[in-house]
Each structure stands twice: as C-alpha cells, then as structure tokens.
Design an enzyme around this catalytic site. Structure first.
Site, short mmCIF file in Angstrom:
data_model
loop_
_atom_site.label_atom_id
_atom_site.label_comp_id
_atom_site.label_asym_id
_atom_site.label_seq_id
_atom_site.Cartn_x
_atom_site.Cartn_y
_atom_site.Cartn_z
N LYS A 113 0.84 -1.20 0.00
CA LYS A 113 0.00 0.00 0.00
C LYS A 113 0.87 1.24 0.00
O LYS A 113 0.61 2.21 -0.72
CB LYS A 113 -0.92 0.00 1.22
CG LYS A 113 -2.07 -1.00 1.08
CD LYS A 113 -2.75 -1.29 2.40
CE LYS A 113 -3.77 -2.42 2.22
NZ LYS A 113 -4.28 -2.98 3.47
N GLN A 127 -5.19 -2.01 9.59
CA GLN A 127 -5.01 -3.31 8.93
C GLN A 127 -5.62 -4.43 9.75
O GLN A 127 -5.37 -4.54 10.95
CB GLN A 127 -3.51 -3.56 8.69
CG GLN A 127 -3.19 -4.82 7.91
CD GLN A 127 -3.68 -4.80 6.46
OE1 GLN A 127 -3.74 -3.76 5.82
NE2 GLN A 127 -4.05 -5.96 5.95
N ASP A 149 -11.56 2.29 3.77
CA ASP A 149 -11.94 0.88 3.60
C ASP A 149 -13.45 0.72 3.37
O ASP A 149 -13.91 -0.34 2.97
CB ASP A 149 -11.60 0.08 4.87
CG ASP A 149 -10.22 -0.57 4.81
OD1 ASP A 149 -9.85 -1.06 3.72
OD2 ASP A 149 -9.54 -0.60 5.85
N1 GUN Z 1 -7.01 -7.19 5.66
C1 GUN Z 1 -7.31 -7.90 4.55
N2 GUN Z 1 -7.98 -7.16 3.66
C2 GUN Z 1 -8.11 -5.94 4.21
C3 GUN Z 1 -8.71 -4.72 3.76
O1 GUN Z 1 -9.28 -4.61 2.65
N3 GUN Z 1 -8.62 -3.67 4.63
C4 GUN Z 1 -8.03 -3.77 5.83
N4 GUN Z 1 -8.02 -2.69 6.61
N5 GUN Z 1 -7.46 -4.88 6.28
C5 GUN Z 1 -7.50 -5.95 5.46
#
Ligand code: GUN
Length: 291
Positions: free
Chosen positions: A54, A98, A121
């Site tokens: 990211k 996360q 998200d």
């Molecule tokens: N862990 C796995 N996929 C995601 C996601 O799309 N967002 C977040 N914040 N954590 C994740």
C-alpha cells in the site's frame, strides 16, 4: 476452448496511472497531497506485506503515506486514542487499520471509531448504510475493484445472474449490494444484476453456481469451485488467497475451470492488485471530501 485469463496487474496499472493524474490535478489546484495513514498492530507477516504494498502504491500515485506500527500488546483503548488523534489531524485524509487485529482487541469498536469521512476501507456503518441505500460515499476496495475488472474486460452485469460465494463484510456482502443496485459509479450496466449470495449453509450451492453467468468466489477455501460447478462460458472471479503446501492458491480450481469459463482471473495477479488501487482512489476522494 480455454478461457481468457484476465490480467489484473495490467488493469490495476492502467487505473493507477489515471489516479496519479487526478492526484496531480488536485495538487495543482493548490491542495496538499492526499495522505493515507495505515495502522498495523502486531507482526502478522501477510499484513506486513500488504501494508508495504500500500505504501509503495501511494508513493507511485503521488499520495503521501505513513505507517504507524504498534506492538501486539496494544490495548483497544490505546488504539481508540490513536484513531481519535488521526480523526482530528487535518493533514490526514484517510485512515486504514489493517485487519486482522490481535484477538484481544475489539476490532469492531476500533473500526467504528474511524471518522466516516476518512474511512477509505468503507467499513464504517454510515458508509455501509449509504452503500445499501444506493448512494455510496466510499466503495469497499475489493468489491469495487472487481467491478472495475469486469468493466475493463468488456463484461457488463445488468440482467446477468451472479453467484457470489462467501458473505464476509469485506467482500461478499458489499459485493452483493453493489451489483444488485440500480446504478454504479461505473454506469448502470455495471449494476442491475440478479445476485445470489451463497455461503457455508447454502443448500444446492453447486447447482446455483452452475446456473450463474458470473461467479465470484470469496469463501477462503482452496480450489472450492470446480469445473463441474460452472456453466460453459461463465465469467469466473477468484478472490481467494489461500496459503497451502502447494503455494498460493485461489478459491477456484483454475486449470480445470479455465477449460469451461470464458474469462477467469488468476491467483495471484487477478483481483489482488485492484484492492490497493481502489484504496488510492478512496484516499483521493477522502482528501477531496475533507478539504
Ligand atoms: N485485511 C485484509 N484485507 C483488508 C482490507 O481490505 N482492509 C483492511 N483494513 N485490512 C484488510
């Protein structure tokens, strides 16, 4: 005839190039660059890889990013305090905590505490509610990435029968909502589907799947979808990321399914790259909303 393999990396790269231009235009208009803050609690190796990806993607698009790493012993209260601080920090456009969080932390409380206007998200109840009412603010990253994949592969959804396997809050449920709506930010032909949301308690899952024009597998079980569960010519979208002794495999038996499907996404290199790309799109949107 074997299916065409959809190149998620190429689609992702094309969209990232467009976002980079939009970010440059935003900055040229006199705004500070969008900024994403990712919060990582603990040492989960997969999460560390995702968060690093990211950060790299942000950099490529001209988006500022910061990573806050916290010890696995962090408490819910400490995390809530951090989120509150980020909510009030005018330099922060988007906040991402996360998942999964360590088991001792109340994940729902933490996610609910993120400002709905910085919720890149799209997990906040307000944003889920807006999506459900057909007036989305942020769209959840993986499901919206799938709509982009379909559109850029020349596949429309209006009037089609779509089988979604898996009812998670991150993929299956919001995917069903998006595809069943009357409209989509990518056009009405990318919504208006007849959606069946299947899960572990669904009876006749194989039959339902075999009648679908588009199958979206997000159940987290390696090679769960087999060739006999597919209608000839179906489009197959594989969201699974399963680490097995044989390496990384999806929720679809790719080799066999490719003999029956018309188009299919691989794992890796299918849906995965789109998730981070939509995160960039949402971070730019958050910067626009928060200025
Ligand atoms: N862990 C796995 N996929 C995601 C996601 O799309 N967002 C977040 N914040 N954590 C994740």
């Amino acid at each position: 005839m074997p299916a065409t393999t959809i190149d998620g990396k190429k689609i992702s790269k094309d969209i990232q190039t467009e976002i980079k231009q939009q970010v440059a235009d935003f900055v040229a208009a006199g705004h500070a660059p969008p900024k994403l803050v990712a919060v990582l609690v603990g040492q989960d190796p997969a999460s560390q890889v995702y968060v690093r990806n990211k950060e790299r993607a942000c950099k490529r698009a001209g988006i500022d990013s910061a990573l806050i790493q916290m010890d696995a012993t962090t408490t819910t209260q400490q995390l809530l305090e951090l989120v509150d601080q980020l909510n009030h920090d005018a330099t922060v456009s988007g906040i991402l905590v996360q998942l999964p969080l360590p088991s001792g932390i109340d994940s729902q409380r933490v996610l609910d505490a993120i400002s709905a206007l910085k919720d890149v998200d799209a997990f906040h109840p307000e944003n889920v509610g807006l999506l459900s009412q057909g007036r989305p603010r942020f769209l959840p990253c993986t499901p919206f990435g799938i709509v982009h994949i379909l559109k850029r592969s020349g596949i429309t959804t209006a009037g089609k029968s779509i089988c979604i396997i898996g009812r998670s809050d991150i993929v299956g449920k919001p995917m069903a909502l998006m595809l069943a709506q009357k409209d989509s930010p990518l056009g009405a032909d990318m919504a208006n589907a007849t959606v069946t949301l299947c899960h572990s308690r669904t009876k006749n899952l194989a039959e339902i799947c075999a009648s679908a024009d588009i199958v979206i597998a997000a159940i987290g079980k390696p090679e769960f979808v087999t060739a006999d569960m597919l209608k000839p010519g179906a489009v197959v979208i594989d969201v699974g990321i399963n680490r097995t002794d044989q390496g990384l495999v999806g929720d679809v038996d790719f080799e066999a399914a490719a003999e029956v499907a018309s188009q299919i996404t691989p794992v890796p290199g299918g849906v995965g790259p789109l998730t981070v790309t939509i995160l960039l799109e949402n971070t730019l949107k958050a910067a626009q909303l928060n200025q």
